[in-house]
Motif scaffolding. Structure first.
Motif, PDB file in Angstrom:
ATOM      1  N   ASP A  99       0.027  10.423 -19.091  1.00  0.00           N
ATOM      2  CA  ASP A  99       1.403  10.193 -19.528  1.00  0.00           C
ATOM      3  C   ASP A  99       1.697   8.723 -19.769  1.00  0.00           C
ATOM      4  N   GLU A 100       0.906   7.832 -19.176  1.00  0.00           N
ATOM      5  CA  GLU A 100       1.149   6.400 -19.321  1.00  0.00           C
ATOM      6  C   GLU A 100       0.453   5.860 -20.570  1.00  0.00           C
ATOM      7  N   PRO A 101       1.179   5.035 -21.365  1.00  0.00           N
ATOM      8  CA  PRO A 101       0.538   4.441 -22.530  1.00  0.00           C
ATOM      9  C   PRO A 101      -0.531   3.422 -22.116  1.00  0.00           C
ATOM     10  N   ILE A 102      -1.480   3.217 -22.996  1.00  0.00           N
ATOM     11  CA  ILE A 102      -2.590   2.302 -22.725  1.00  0.00           C
ATOM     12  C   ILE A 102      -2.281   0.951 -23.366  1.00  0.00           C
ATOM     13  N   PRO A 103      -2.188  -0.119 -22.558  1.00  0.00           N
ATOM     14  CA  PRO A 103      -1.893  -1.439 -23.133  1.00  0.00           C
ATOM     15  C   PRO A 103      -3.107  -2.002 -23.886  1.00  0.00           C
ATOM     16  N   VAL A 104      -2.845  -2.645 -25.006  1.00  0.00           N
ATOM     17  CA  VAL A 104      -3.892  -3.282 -25.816  1.00  0.00           C
ATOM     18  C   VAL A 104      -3.535  -4.753 -25.966  1.00  0.00           C
ATOM     19  N   THR A 105      -4.473  -5.626 -25.636  1.00  0.00           N
ATOM     20  CA  THR A 105      -4.248  -7.068 -25.741  1.00  0.00           C
ATOM     21  C   THR A 105      -5.321  -7.686 -26.646  1.00  0.00           C
ATOM     22  N   GLY A 106      -5.036  -8.874 -27.138  1.00  0.00           N
ATOM     23  CA  GLY A 106      -6.005  -9.549 -28.006  1.00  0.00           C
ATOM     24  C   GLY A 106      -5.473 -10.882 -28.474  1.00  0.00           C
ATOM     25  N   ARG A 107      -6.092 -11.404 -29.521  1.00  0.00           N
ATOM     26  CA  ARG A 107      -5.665 -12.705 -30.047  1.00  0.00           C
ATOM     27  C   ARG A 107      -5.646 -12.681 -31.573  1.00  0.00           C
ATOM     28  N   VAL A 108      -4.705 -13.430 -32.132  1.00  0.00           N
ATOM     29  CA  VAL A 108      -4.604 -13.661 -33.576  1.00  0.00           C
ATOM     30  C   VAL A 108      -4.281 -15.139 -33.753  1.00  0.00           C
ATOM     31  N   GLU A 109      -5.162 -15.878 -34.425  1.00  0.00           N
ATOM     32  CA  GLU A 109      -4.962 -17.317 -34.581  1.00  0.00           C
ATOM     33  C   GLU A 109      -5.242 -17.737 -36.020  1.00  0.00           C
ATOM     34  N   GLY A 156       0.258  -4.104 -28.223  1.00  0.00           N
ATOM     35  CA  GLY A 156       0.961  -2.832 -28.293  1.00  0.00           C
ATOM     36  C   GLY A 156       0.569  -1.919 -27.155  1.00  0.00           C
ATOM     37  N   SER A 157       1.280  -0.809 -27.031  1.00  0.00           N
ATOM     38  CA  SER A 157       0.996   0.222 -26.032  1.00  0.00           C
ATOM     39  C   SER A 157       0.685   1.514 -26.773  1.00  0.00           C
ATOM     40  N   TRP A 158      -0.504   2.018 -26.543  1.00  0.00           N
ATOM     41  CA  TRP A 158      -0.993   3.208 -27.242  1.00  0.00           C
ATOM     42  C   TRP A 158      -0.516   4.452 -26.522  1.00  0.00           C
ATOM     43  N   ASP A 159       0.384   5.197 -27.122  1.00  0.00           N
ATOM     44  CA  ASP A 159       0.900   6.440 -26.553  1.00  0.00           C
ATOM     45  C   ASP A 159      -0.106   7.558 -26.846  1.00  0.00           C
ATOM     46  N   VAL A 160      -0.783   8.031 -25.797  1.00  0.00           N
ATOM     47  CA  VAL A 160      -1.868   8.992 -25.977  1.00  0.00           C
ATOM     48  C   VAL A 160      -1.496  10.382 -25.468  1.00  0.00           C
ATOM     49  N   ALA A 195      -9.286   6.976 -41.427  1.00  0.00           N
ATOM     50  CA  ALA A 195      -7.828   7.064 -41.516  1.00  0.00           C
ATOM     51  C   ALA A 195      -7.239   6.589 -40.197  1.00  0.00           C
ATOM     52  N   PHE A 196      -6.100   5.890 -40.283  1.00  0.00           N
ATOM     53  CA  PHE A 196      -5.545   5.262 -39.094  1.00  0.00           C
ATOM     54  C   PHE A 196      -4.053   5.548 -38.961  1.00  0.00           C
ATOM     55  N   GLY A 197      -3.618   5.580 -37.708  1.00  0.00           N
ATOM     56  CA  GLY A 197      -2.206   5.640 -37.384  1.00  0.00           C
ATOM     57  C   GLY A 197      -1.792   4.345 -36.717  1.00  0.00           C
ATOM     58  N   SER A 198      -0.535   3.974 -36.870  1.00  0.00           N
ATOM     59  CA  SER A 198      -0.062   2.686 -36.372  1.00  0.00           C
ATOM     60  C   SER A 198       0.276   2.749 -34.881  1.00  0.00           C
ATOM     61  N   ILE A 199      -0.061   1.672 -34.177  1.00  0.00           N
ATOM     62  CA  ILE A 199       0.341   1.489 -32.782  1.00  0.00           C
ATOM     63  C   ILE A 199       1.416   0.421 -32.687  1.00  0.00           C
ATOM     64  N   GLY A 200       1.252  -0.668 -33.431  1.00  0.00           N
ATOM     65  CA  GLY A 200       2.218  -1.756 -33.387  1.00  0.00           C
ATOM     66  C   GLY A 200       1.905  -2.791 -34.444  1.00  0.00           C
ATOM     67  N   THR A 257     -13.246   5.836 -25.919  1.00  0.00           N
ATOM     68  CA  THR A 257     -13.207   7.287 -25.757  1.00  0.00           C
ATOM     69  C   THR A 257     -12.016   7.657 -24.892  1.00  0.00           C
ATOM     70  N   LEU A 258     -11.246   8.625 -25.361  1.00  0.00           N
ATOM     71  CA  LEU A 258     -10.138   9.165 -24.568  1.00  0.00           C
ATOM     72  C   LEU A 258     -10.630  10.384 -23.801  1.00  0.00           C
ATOM     73  N   ASP A 259     -10.275  10.430 -22.503  1.00  0.00           N
ATOM     74  CA  ASP A 259     -10.723  11.549 -21.666  1.00  0.00           C
ATOM     75  C   ASP A 259      -9.592  11.915 -20.707  1.00  0.00           C
ATOM     76  N   GLY A 260      -8.975  13.051 -20.959  1.00  0.00           N
ATOM     77  CA  GLY A 260      -7.934  13.546 -20.062  1.00  0.00           C
ATOM     78  C   GLY A 260      -8.344  14.818 -19.361  1.00  0.00           C
ATOM     79  N   THR A 261      -9.630  15.171 -19.425  1.00  0.00           N
ATOM     80  CA  THR A 261     -10.135  16.412 -18.831  1.00  0.00           C
ATOM     81  C   THR A 261     -11.028  16.093 -17.644  1.00  0.00           C
ATOM     82  N   PRO A 262     -10.719  16.603 -16.403  1.00  0.00           N
ATOM     83  CA  PRO A 262     -11.572  16.312 -15.243  1.00  0.00           C
ATOM     84  C   PRO A 262     -12.923  17.022 -15.359  1.00  0.00           C
ATOM     85  N   PRO A 263     -13.928  16.538 -14.618  1.00  0.00           N
ATOM     86  CA  PRO A 263     -15.238  17.198 -14.640  1.00  0.00           C
ATOM     87  C   PRO A 263     -15.154  18.625 -14.079  1.00  0.00           C
TER      88      PRO A 263
END
Length: 298
Positions: A167-177, A213-217, A196-201, A246-252
């Motif tokens: 339920d929590e979004p995944i924070p993405v950090t980086g640099r642009v210079e 941005g925060s990736w709502d997954v 094909a891509f969808g926008s995060i921010g 890789t996104l993984d929301g399924t337990p073993p």
């Protein structure tokens, strides 16, 4: 003085009343008579053009105050019915003007010359033109050349990271210079080679440590994805950084098959079972005394 339908026209294109006559074709008529013998005369006519309109000039690229890459071409328009010549020149900041194009044909938003000979930095463009009636016009504008694309990089999550989908979004950090920063877009695409891509921010800020941005997954299925950071500077030069995650929301899935539930063990023997998961990290088998529901001394 030259004759027109309204009377006489002077060399400055004005009639005897001081008004300017319209541009166009006219006939100059001259008659010389003898004061003593009016029947003795001579006449002569010539055709001429009145043109009091200077050439019309326009530059579509670069525009005033803009940034362009070093391989950009100057696009301009020069319009005049009786054009004689135009001259295009560029002066680097603090330096002398350099002529880069000259011609005598009218142009309509055409590429006149390249800017490849000039270095990065501020410049001044000058376009002048004159016509056969000696009317002149000119324009100048300031612009800058930028041949260096921005630097863009995703810092977190790192390449190859398996991310918990919840339920929590995944924070993405980086640099642009960049010396002349423009804008950036953070996006995601499905698959290891996403097309094909969808926008995060998106944003226009720059720096070495940005919260991109925060990736709502919450509604994004499990699987491999690509995070893409695309940055462009004010000269429209692009740069991209990609990170595969890789996104993984399924337990073993785990199961014990031996010993069986409720069975008695009277001698040492193997513990058998199964473990399955698309992103399995590790597994561990432990034992504790007491019923399974209340056991705690593992």
């Amino acid at each position: 003085w030259l004759g027109d339908q309204a009377g006489l026209i002077g060399e400055d294109g004005r009639n005897v009343g001081g008004g300017r006559v319209p541009d166009g074709d006219y006939v100059a008529w001259l008659r010389a008579e003898s004061p003593d013998q009016p029947e003795v005369y001579e006449e002569q006519t010539i055709r001429l053009i009145v043109d009091a309109t200077p050439p019309a000039l326009g530059v579509s690229r670069p525009s005033a105050g803009s940034y362009v890459p070093a391989d950009a071409r100057v696009r301009a328009s020069i319009a005049d019915a009786h054009l004689r010549e135009y001259v295009l020149s560029v002066a680097p900041g603090g330096g002398p003007a350099v002529e880069i194009a000259r011609g005598s044909q009218a142009r309509t938003d055409e590429a006149l010359a390249a800017l490849t000979r000039f270095s990065d930095g501020p410049h001044t463009l000058s376009l002048t033109a004159s016509d056969q009636a000696e009317n002149e016009s000119g324009l100048t504008l300031a612009f800058s050349i930028d041949s260096s694309p921005p630097e863009a990089a995703i810092a977190a999550p790192a390449q190859g990271t398996v991310l918990a989908r919840g339920d929590e979004p995944i924070p993405v950090t980086g640099r642009v210079e960049d010396a002349n920063p423009g804008s950036w877009t953070l996006r995601f695409g499905a698959g290891p080679e996403a097309a094909a891509f969808g926008s995060i921010g998106s944003g226009t800020s720059s720096g070495p440590a940005l919260a991109l941005g925060s990736w709502d997954v919450r509604s994004v299925p499990d699987g491999p994805y690509v995070l893409s950071l695309v940055a462009t500077d004010q000269a429209a030069l692009p740069a991209e950084s990609r990170v595969a995650v890789t996104l993984d929301g399924t337990p073993p899935k785990v199961a014990l098959t031996s010993p069986a539930e409720g069975a008695y063990v009277t001698a040492p023997g193997p513990v058998r079972g199964s473990v399955s998961d698309a992103s399995l990290a590790s597994w561990l088998v432990e034992a504790a005394p007491g019923p399974a529901a209340s056991a705690f001394q593992w």
